[in-house]
Design a protein around this motif. Structure first.
Motif, mmCIF file in Angstrom:
data_model
loop_
_atom_site.group_PDB
_atom_site.id
_atom_site.type_symbol
_atom_site.label_atom_id
_atom_site.label_comp_id
_atom_site.label_asym_id
_atom_site.label_seq_id
_atom_site.Cartn_x
_atom_site.Cartn_y
_atom_site.Cartn_z
ATOM 1 N N PHE A 134 -9.358 -3.373 -0.686
ATOM 2 C CA PHE A 134 -8.200 -3.761 -1.487
ATOM 3 C C PHE A 134 -8.127 -5.276 -1.663
ATOM 4 O O PHE A 134 -7.836 -5.775 -2.766
ATOM 5 C CB PHE A 134 -6.909 -3.266 -0.825
ATOM 6 N N VAL A 192 0.857 -1.181 0.000
ATOM 7 C CA VAL A 192 0.000 0.000 0.000
ATOM 8 C C VAL A 192 0.893 1.230 0.000
ATOM 9 O O VAL A 192 1.636 1.473 0.958
ATOM 10 C CB VAL A 192 -0.943 0.028 1.209
ATOM 11 N N TYR A 211 -1.432 -1.256 -4.252
ATOM 12 C CA TYR A 211 -2.533 -0.333 -4.003
ATOM 13 C C TYR A 211 -1.990 1.043 -3.615
ATOM 14 O O TYR A 211 -0.833 1.183 -3.231
ATOM 15 C CB TYR A 211 -3.435 -0.871 -2.894
#
Length: 443
Positions: free
Chosen positions: A433, A191, A272
């Protein structure tokens, strides 16, 4: 000259030869095109699949073999750009390879190194030889004698929170990473967490309280820092917003992904991005321009879908956001946000259209036929969602009626209005996600 195994492999090799995958930039594997065995068959990058076309035997005689033939420099070439191929093993210098300690793979006859042109990770990228450099597309992970399963990885970055260098366009930047413990050989999701204007990567990682989430959910949290000075920190070079003449931050983030995919053993299908305020605007831009690498986005207090249209600032300019695929989006925004007002306008010339219009635009980009459906999830939070979208790329928005310019669920007060604790942005975005990996990693 015998081919050794770089120390980045997970175990020392004691056998005379080892067999397995050779992986490199973007987590892709060295592959024989079409599993062909005709002399001259191209050697390329491809998604790792554990097939025979990606099974390479590293021999003690300096050769690297697949399908009974040798990795070979076309035409005994020694100049930059000479392509590599599969050829009958003949003992020539074009088929000799030597691994160096940092993962570079040298062809001693030419003095040049196995290379993915320009760092491309598109399936079918033809490999070549090139002068040695520090770019991640010259770093290769060789077979380790069977201690690591095909498609798995041995990271050079260990668990912990620290800075690691990333090189881009001739400069080196320090990148803050938080890497959880992992099972041996596993690839982790990542992330990206982008700071707001006048902040830093370290400030954002602390403000969002994402390190704890990374540890509990098993993902790598990465908090880069912009380079345009502003106040006590920096801002991002958001396309169509920030004046030109500074670092291309879309290109920089691509380089961050490429570098860490190798060094931190990332899963290319589970990359992500999130970000706060200006970082939310940058996150939105990554959804527009880096959809081939980023699986889903979660802008906080900053959802956009391109710049305001010059012909009508109450809507996005459709030419400024044209992703190559449908991008799943989950966003969070407070209705009492005085910095990036929920209904648009404000002092920022780039913030003209409303949050609802931004969500509607992403729904249109994703071809969502159903919505908006609105539900009240808690006393002060409602959820607006568009569903049935192409490739399952739903578009969700959590609106906090009493929320300021803040990160939902953070334990920190930044002085920009009320922080809701009725929801956690970290928890909700991670659940979102997990449902939205890239169905097929693209270069």
């Amino acid at each position: 000259m015998a081919l050794g195994v770089p120390p980045i492999a997970s175990a020392a090799v004691t056998a005379a030869q080892v067999t397995g995958v050779v992986s490199g930039v973007g987590g892709k594997c060295v592959d024989v095109a079409g599993a062909g065995t005709v002399n001259g068959t191209a050697v390329q990058l491809w998604d790792c699949d554990g097939g025979s076309a990606q099974s390479w035997t590293v021999g003690s005689d300096g050769t690297v073999r697949a399908l009974g033939k040798c990795l070979d420099v076309t035409g005994q070439g020694t100049v930059n750009g000479s392509k590599v191929q599969l050829w009958d093993c003949n003992g020539s210098g074009a088929q000799q390879w030597s691994a160096e300690a940092d993962g570079h793979l040298k062809n001693p006859q030419s003095g040049r190194y196995l290379d993915a042109p320009g760092g491309s990770t598109v399936n079918g990228t033809r490999l070549q030889i090139w002068d040695r450099n520090t770019n991640p597309w010259q770093t290769w992970h060789l077979p380790d004698g069977g201690t690591t399963p095909p498609g798995s990885c041995a990271p050079s970055l260990g668990a912990g929170q620290y800075n690691t260098p990333v090189s881009y366009e001739g400069k080196t930047y320090q990148l803050l990473v938080h890497i959880p413990d992992r099972q041996t050989g596993s690839r982790l999701p990542m992330v990206l967490n982008l700071h707001g204007s006048q902040s830093t990567g370290a400030g954002q990682l602390a403000y969002s309280d994402m390190a704890a989430s990374a540890d509990s959910n098993g993902f790598v949290a990465v908090a880069p820092t912009g380079v345009v000075p502003s106040g006590s920190g920096y801002i991002w070079n958001v396309p169509y917003v920030t004046p030109s003449g500074t670092r291309d931050d879309v290109g920089f983030i691509r380089q961050v992904i490429d570098t860490l995919t190798v060094s931190a053993c990332l899963d290319p299908a589970r990359i992500y991005a999130t970000g706060y305020s200006g970082g939310g605007r940058m996150t939105s831009a990554l959804g527009c321009m880096l959809s081939d690498r980023i699986a889903a986005i979660a802008p906080v207090a900053g959802i956009r879908a391109g710049r305001p249209d010059p012909s009508g600032a109450d809507r996005p300019d459709p030419t400024s956001c044209a992703p190559s695929r449908a991008v799943p989006v989950i966003a969070f925004h407070g209705e009492r946000d005085a910095t990036n007002p929920y209904n648009g306008g404000g002092d920022n010339g780039a913030w003209r259209y409303s949050v609802a219009v931004a969500q509607q635009r992403w729904a249109a980009l994703n071809n969502c036929p159903t919505g908006p459906a609105v539900t009240q999830t808690t006393t002060h939070v409602r959820r607006t969602v568009y569903t049935g979208c192409h490739d399952g790329a739903d578009v969700e928005l959590y609106t906090v009626s009493d929320g300021g310019h803040t990160w939902p669920g953070t334990p920190h007060d930044n002085g920009n209005g009320n922080v809701t604790h009725e929801i956690s942005a970290n928890a909700l975005m991670w659940e979102f996600f997990k449902k939205h990996p890239l169905s097929r990693p693209v270069g």
